[in-house]
Structure formats: structure tokens, C-alpha cells
Design an enzyme around this catalytic site. Structure first.
Site, short mmCIF file in Angstrom:
data_model
loop_
_atom_site.label_atom_id
_atom_site.label_comp_id
_atom_site.label_asym_id
_atom_site.label_seq_id
_atom_site.Cartn_x
_atom_site.Cartn_y
_atom_site.Cartn_z
N GLY A 185 0.54 5.51 0.08
CA GLY A 185 0.59 4.27 -0.70
C GLY A 185 0.77 4.56 -2.17
CB ALA A 186 2.20 3.61 -4.88
CG ASP A 187 -3.20 3.02 -7.28
OD1 ASP A 187 -3.82 2.35 -6.45
OD2 ASP A 187 -3.38 4.24 -7.46
CB THR A 222 -1.35 0.91 2.27
OG1 THR A 222 -1.78 0.03 1.23
CG2 THR A 222 -0.06 0.38 2.87
CD GLU A 263 -3.21 10.22 -2.92
OE1 GLU A 263 -3.78 9.40 -2.19
OE2 GLU A 263 -2.90 9.98 -4.09
C1 5RP Z 1 -5.31 7.13 -3.43
C2 5RP Z 1 -4.01 6.52 -3.74
C3 5RP Z 1 -3.58 5.34 -2.94
O1 5RP Z 1 -2.36 5.61 -2.34
C4 5RP Z 1 -3.47 4.15 -3.84
O2 5RP Z 1 -4.68 3.97 -4.55
C5 5RP Z 1 -3.14 2.89 -3.06
O3 5RP Z 1 -4.23 2.54 -2.27
P1 5RP Z 1 -4.25 1.26 -1.36
O4 5RP Z 1 -3.28 1.47 -0.25
O5 5RP Z 1 -5.69 1.18 -0.88
O6 5RP Z 1 -3.88 0.07 -2.21
O7 5RP Z 1 -3.28 6.95 -4.59
O8 5RP Z 1 -5.65 8.15 -4.33
#
Ligand code: 5RP
Length: 228
Positions: free
Chosen positions: A88-90, A37, A109
């Protein structure tokens, strides 16, 4: 903004990446996260690169992408404060608490987020949860403490597995390993983050409650919604 409900996840990421530009302060250095993202955000940022001073990056991967697009990258030690950090975030809950680290960049981060006055989270709607913990929680650990930390999570009802890459433990940008912990339901993210952070050998736990999002731009079938 109205959009067709047939947008793919990738298109939703592009939408929020572009929407995040409105939070970039002209003349400033921008904090930049990591992930697919954020890659959309970096691509959008390139279109306004002449209006910013540069970026502080949270990973080698983001640094390379920023530099390839001609955006100057500053070391975190060169700045005292950033107006905004975009990442972004999971998982994200309704209060802006997040799980992060799916891309193994959680420690840097958290450092860049701590420098910023405002954390703007960009995510597609699949990331929105009521309670954190369904996504395996990433924890960056010093390798010699891995099994000790895994047992501590087991005592909490979790199952911790070392993240592998090409059959070997993944090595982070900081030279450490990642444990991914399943089976947790994180009811009090602030307390949980404080607790796990003080276990010897934990470099960073992927709960972002002390550095939570102030704003969340969520990509949905109905367009970009500002969650908080
Ligand atoms: C990386 C992160 C990312 O922000 C998280 O994994 C989201 O990734 P994506 O945008 O690919 O879904 O924390 O360490």
C-alpha cells in the site's frame, strides 16, 4: 468493472487487494508489504496459496498474518529476486512516487521492494495526490540522532515529531524510532529521497521514488482503476 459509489474505504481496500492477485506469478515467492490494504491482499492470497511458493514479508505483523493463513514466509536473504512486491501507500503521485511508513514498516518495505522486479501499489483513491507531502512524512531514525535530524527538517520548513505509542517513542521492528514530518511539499521526490537518506542517523526516509510503483491499482467509486 462497475461498482456502486457507496463503497466504504474498507471495501475499496478489499477490491484492490483482490485485484492484485492478477500480478502474482504462479510458482514464485511474492513480496508482501504492510498495512490494512495489504491485509486484504494477504487474505486474498490465502485463496491461491497452493499456487505460490511463499512470501517475503516486510514486517512482523505481515509475517504473523501470512503464517496464520498457512503461507510460508522466507527470509529476504534466502531470495535473489522477486517477480513482484505488493504494498500500500500513504500517498502516491501520477508517476508512482509514494510516501510510505504510516505503519512504521518503511525500512523493510524498501528492502523487499528493492528485491522485486515490479512494485504493485494497492490503494484507495484517498491516497492519490498531485504533490507528495501533505501526509506527515515518516522517517526511521537512530534515536541518538533524532533532534539533529528534526532540526534539519526545520531548516527545510518542516516540523518533525517523534511518533509515540502508549506515551513513549514507538520502537520499530528494527529497534529504531520514527519522526513524522509535516509542512513539506516534495516537488522532486527522487532528489529529496537521495538528500535525506544521506543525513547521518537516517535509517530510511519514507519517500519511495528510487523504488517507486510500476503499477498502481486504485480503488475508486467506479471500481479498480489502473493508475500507472
Ligand atoms: C506501512 C505502509 C503502508 O503501506 C501505508 O501506511 C498504507 O497503509 P494502509 O493500507 O493501512 O492505508 O507504508 O508502513
Amino acid at each position: 468493472m462497475t461498482t456502486p459509489s457507496s463503497l466504504t474505504q474498507d471495501e475499496l481496500k478489499t477490491l484492490v487487494g483482490q485485484a492484485a492477485l492478477q500480478y502474482v506469478v504462479p510458482g514464485d515467492i511474492v513480496g508482501v508489504g504492510t498495512g490494512s490494504t495489504v491485509n486484504k491482499f494477504i487474505d486474498a492470497l490465502a485463496s491461491i496459496k497452493s499456487t505460490i511458493k511463499g512470501a517475503v514479508s516486510s514486517s512482523v505483523a505481515s509475517t504473523e498474518r501470512l503464517q496464520a493463513l498457512g503461507i510460508p514466509v522466507f527470509d529476504a536473504n534466502e531470495v535473489q529476486s522477486l517477480s513482484v512486491y505488493i504494498d500500500g501507500a500513504d500517498e502516491i503521485d501520477g508517476n508512482g512516487n509514494m510516501i510510505k511508513g504510516g505503519g512504521a514498516a518503511l525500512t523493510r518495505e524498501k528492502i523487499v521492494a528493492a528485491l522485486a522486479q515490479r512494485f504493485v501499489c494497492i490503494a484507495d483513491e484517498s491516497k492519490r495526490v498531485e504533490v507528495l507531502g501533505k501526509f506527515p512524512l515518516p522517517v526511521e531514525v537512530i534515536p541518538m540522532a533524532t533532534q539533529h535530524i528534526a532540526r534539519r527538517f526545520e531548516a527545510m520548513g518542516g516540523v518533525a515529531k517523534v511518533r509515540l505509542k502508549d506515551g513513549k517513542p514507538l520502537v520499530t521492528d528494527n529497534g529504531q524510532h520514527i519522526l513524522d514530518v509535516t509542512g513539506l511539499s516534495i516537488q522532486n521526490p527522487l532528489e529529496f529521497e537521495s538528500q535525506v537518506n544521506q543525513w547521518p542517523g537516517v535509517v530510511t526516509v519514507g519517500v519511495f521514488a528510487h523504488q517507486k510503483a510500476a503499477v498502481c491499482l486504485l480503488g475508486t467509486a467506479h471500481g479498480v482503476q489502473t493508475l500507472i
